[in-house]
Design an enzyme around this catalytic site. Structure first.
Site, PDB file in Angstrom:
ATOM      1  CD  GLU A 154      -2.514   1.365   2.657  1.00 23.01           C
ATOM      2  OE1 GLU A 154      -3.443   2.173   2.744  1.00 23.01           O
ATOM      3  OE2 GLU A 154      -2.146   0.624   3.603  1.00 23.01           O
ATOM      4  CD  GLU A 253      -7.025   2.318   6.812  1.00 23.56           C
ATOM      5  OE1 GLU A 253      -6.508   1.265   7.229  1.00 23.56           O
ATOM      6  OE2 GLU A 253      -6.506   3.026   5.939  1.00 23.56           O
TER       7      GLU A 253
END
Length: 283
Positions: A154, A253
């Protein structure tokens, strides 16, 4: 229509961790993700998943150490992974093995392996950092493939995580090409992408059709709250994911605008109701 999963490290934090699973299911989430499961026995988490009909979508490999206590201490001290850190390859391998044990117990097919912060001692030798990262990922992908697990990397913004090695989408996809493992994909967090690069829709159009975006995460920018305010137009962006035939999960998130008060997450979920209507009604 997007499949949303609740990030239990950000949502329902007024509740003990194991109680967050039921809260997420009650509010209509079909899957969950979070940072680390290692503070709980895998069978206890598996029971919460089963009791609430939830899919374990994703979690992170430990950032350091052989167990939960070492991982938490390292995280609290600022560690953000070992994959790019020269000289700590054996410890990295230990963390991956522990993550795969939990993945098997939780029937989780995706693990995020954090790249790590570039050590100051190696700041002038990024070639060694890159070589370490590539080598560690190749080893980890081979281990994960034996268990039917996909690894994710990521890009993360350097405002929230100063010194983090992996920061851009093009960098991540170039690493995928170098590693050459079919089970290595990109975790595309649109909050981080907007901060580091912008032009989010063009990035989606470039990378989603490749099939190498394994997971997407969302939050408002710049506040990292519910995706109904801020500079990203999420109704447009999420409709674009549909148009691009993205079939993965979308991780929520974000930090609830109302904080960690009782019911704060549930009170902020009005934005999600629009996506329970037919896709043609989402503009």
């Amino acid at each position: 229509m997007p499949r949303f999963c609740a990030n239990l490290s950000f949502l329902y934090t007024e509740l003990p961790f194991l109680d967050r699973f039921a809260a997420a299911a009650r509010d209509g989430f079909a899957g969950v993700e979070y940072f680390f499961p290692y503070g709980h026995a895998p069978q206890d988490i598996a029971q919460r998943l089963a009791d609430n009909g939830l899919v374990q979508v994703l979690f992170n490999a430990p950032v350091a150490g052989p167990d939960s206590a070492a991982n938490q201490a390292a995280w609290d001290a600022g560690a953000r992974g070992l994959a790019c850190v020269p000289g700590r390859e054996a410890e990295f391998q230990t963390t991956v093995r522990l993550a795969l044990e939990y993945a098997q117990a939780l029937q989780c097919t995706q693990l995020h392996v954090l790249a790590g912060v570039v050590p100051s001692a190696h700041a002038a030798d990024l070639a060694a950092v890159h070589a370490t990262y590539r080598s560690n990922l190749r080893w980890a992908c081979a281990q994960a493939a034996a268990h039917g697990v996909q690894l994710l990397i990521e890009p993360i913004n350097t405002r929230d995580m100063p010194g983090y090695y992996l920061t851009r989408q093009d960098q991540a996809h170039a690493i995928l090409a170098e590693v050459g493992a079919a089970n290595l994909h990109v975790q595309m967090d649109l909050y981080h992408c907007q901060i580091m690069e912008g032009d989010v829709t063009t990035k989606l159009r470039s990378y989603v059709p490749t099939g190498r975006v394994g997971h997407v995460q969302i939050a408002s920018v710049p506040m990292r709250q519910e995706p109904d305010q801020g500079e990203l137009n999420y109704p447009f962006v999420l409709a674009e994911l549909d148009r691009l035939a993205y079939r993965g999960w979308v991780g929520c998130e974000y930090r609830p605008r109302l904080g960690a008060h009782n019911g704060a997450t549930q009170a902020g979920l009005a934005w999600m109701q629009a996506y329970r209507k037919p896709a043609s009604t989402i503009s």
